[in-house]
Enzyme design. Structure first.
Site, mmCIF file in Angstrom:
data_model
loop_
_atom_site.group_PDB
_atom_site.id
_atom_site.type_symbol
_atom_site.label_atom_id
_atom_site.label_comp_id
_atom_site.label_asym_id
_atom_site.label_seq_id
_atom_site.Cartn_x
_atom_site.Cartn_y
_atom_site.Cartn_z
ATOM 1 N N GLY A 11 0.786 -1.231 0.000
ATOM 2 C CA GLY A 11 0.000 0.000 0.000
ATOM 3 C C GLY A 11 0.818 1.281 0.000
ATOM 4 N N ASN A 13 1.806 2.958 -2.588
ATOM 5 C CA ASN A 13 1.210 3.880 -3.565
ATOM 6 C C ASN A 13 -0.099 4.463 -3.043
ATOM 7 O OD1 ASN A 13 2.754 4.081 -6.239
ATOM 8 N ND2 ASN A 13 2.891 1.910 -5.709
ATOM 9 N N ARG A 84 -5.264 -8.855 -9.812
ATOM 10 C CA ARG A 84 -6.335 -9.612 -10.461
ATOM 11 C C ARG A 84 -6.725 -8.900 -11.739
ATOM 12 N NH1 ARG A 84 -6.371 -14.206 -7.974
ATOM 13 N NH2 ARG A 84 -8.300 -14.624 -9.118
ATOM 14 N N ASN A 100 -3.635 2.094 -14.032
ATOM 15 C CA ASN A 100 -2.764 1.142 -13.336
ATOM 16 C C ASN A 100 -1.349 1.713 -13.306
ATOM 17 O OD1 ASN A 100 -1.858 -1.308 -12.117
ATOM 18 N ND2 ASN A 100 -1.163 -2.044 -14.114
ATOM 19 N N HIS A 102 2.581 0.393 -13.201
ATOM 20 C CA HIS A 102 3.323 -0.846 -13.443
ATOM 21 C C HIS A 102 4.825 -0.568 -13.309
ATOM 22 C CE1 HIS A 102 3.989 -4.870 -14.990
ATOM 23 N NE2 HIS A 102 4.983 -4.363 -15.678
HETATM 24 C C1 GRF Z 1 3.901 -1.350 -7.251
HETATM 25 O O1 GRF Z 1 5.262 -1.568 -7.479
HETATM 26 C C2 GRF Z 1 3.159 -1.245 -8.549
HETATM 27 O O2 GRF Z 1 3.955 -0.836 -9.605
HETATM 28 C C3 GRF Z 1 2.690 -2.652 -8.784
HETATM 29 O O3 GRF Z 1 2.440 -3.177 -7.512
HETATM 30 C C4 GRF Z 1 3.240 -2.515 -6.567
HETATM 31 C C5 GRF Z 1 2.359 -2.089 -5.440
HETATM 32 O O4 GRF Z 1 3.107 -1.638 -4.353
HETATM 33 N N1 GRF Z 1 1.535 -2.654 -9.644
HETATM 34 P P1 GRF Z 1 2.361 -0.960 -3.128
HETATM 35 O O5 GRF Z 1 1.380 -1.958 -2.572
HETATM 36 O O6 GRF Z 1 1.709 0.287 -3.599
HETATM 37 O O7 GRF Z 1 3.448 -0.665 -2.137
#
Ligand code: GRF
Length: 216
Positions: A11, A13, A84, A100, A102
């Protein structure tokens, strides 16, 4: 816009989005007990857990998800560690309003473990991509990208840390531009209007580029 953030991991992000003042109406996780749920609780954001095994198929999962999103008046969806695939109806319902993030420069290294894939391939540069979600796996139109250099002594942990640092700046900036109505999707091309367009120029967000030297 009222966003739902879909999670499944630490989490970090989600935290960056909340710290940036993004309006998060609800957090939905496909896993129980993950760090992202703790962050939702810390920020007093409603959170729901939807375990895939409780549903017969992807369509049934999507229907339950859309019911939650409707209940919270959600207008757009941010995927942040949600591992998912979204079902067709959900993609259709929120067309061009699902983003999204990535951890690679798409179309290189889509799918799981973008950081490990890049390391194993031996690339000198990898990075971060924010894209619109369509029916494919990490195939939707690209909104913003930022390169990250791979050092000779990088391992998964050190490279993931550099990538995360960039993600935490890039994702909120893109979502803010969405909130301001500055982003327009035309087929595969994504236009970003006004000065924010240049703010999303990859060099502005690169820790080795102008302005962010020494950023963590
Ligand atoms: C991130 O590195 C994102 O690029 C990928 O999943 C990860 C999520 O990390 N899709 P977090 O849960 O936000 O720390």
């Amino acid at each position: 816009m009222r966003w739902a953030v879909l999670v499944g991991g630490q989490g970090t992000n989600l935290k960056a989005l909340l710290e940036a003042g993004i309006e998060v109406a609800v957090v939905v996780s496909h896993r129980a007990g993950v760090g992202a749920l703790g962050i939702a609780a810390d920020y007093r954001v409603p959170a729901e857990v939807l375990l895939p095994r409780q549903f017969s198929d992807r369509a049934a999962y999507g229907q339950a998800l859309r019911e939650i999103l409707a209940r919270f008046g959600v207008e757009g969806i941010l995927l942040a560690g949600f591992l998912r695939w979204l079902d067709q109806d959900t993609v259709e319902h929120y067309r061009n309003r699902i983003l999204n993030i990535h951890p690679s420069l798409l179309p290189a290294f889509p799918g799981l473990d973008g950081v490990g894939q890049a390391l194993r391939w031996g690339v000198r540069w990898t990075g971060v991509t924010v894209h619109i979600v369509d029916e494919g796996q990490d195939t939707g139109p690209i909104v913003a990208q930022c390169p990250v250099p791979v050092a000779a002594d990088d391992d998964e942990e050190s490279l993931a840390a550099k990538i995360h640092a960039v993600e935490h700046r890039l994702y909120p900036a893109v979502v803010k531009a969405f909130d301001q109505g500055l982003i327009r999707v035309e087929g595969r091309q994504v236009r970003i209007a006004g000065p924010v367009g240049s703010l999303l120029d990859h060099w502005a967000w690169n820790p080795v580029g102008a302005g962010l030297a020494g950023a963590t």
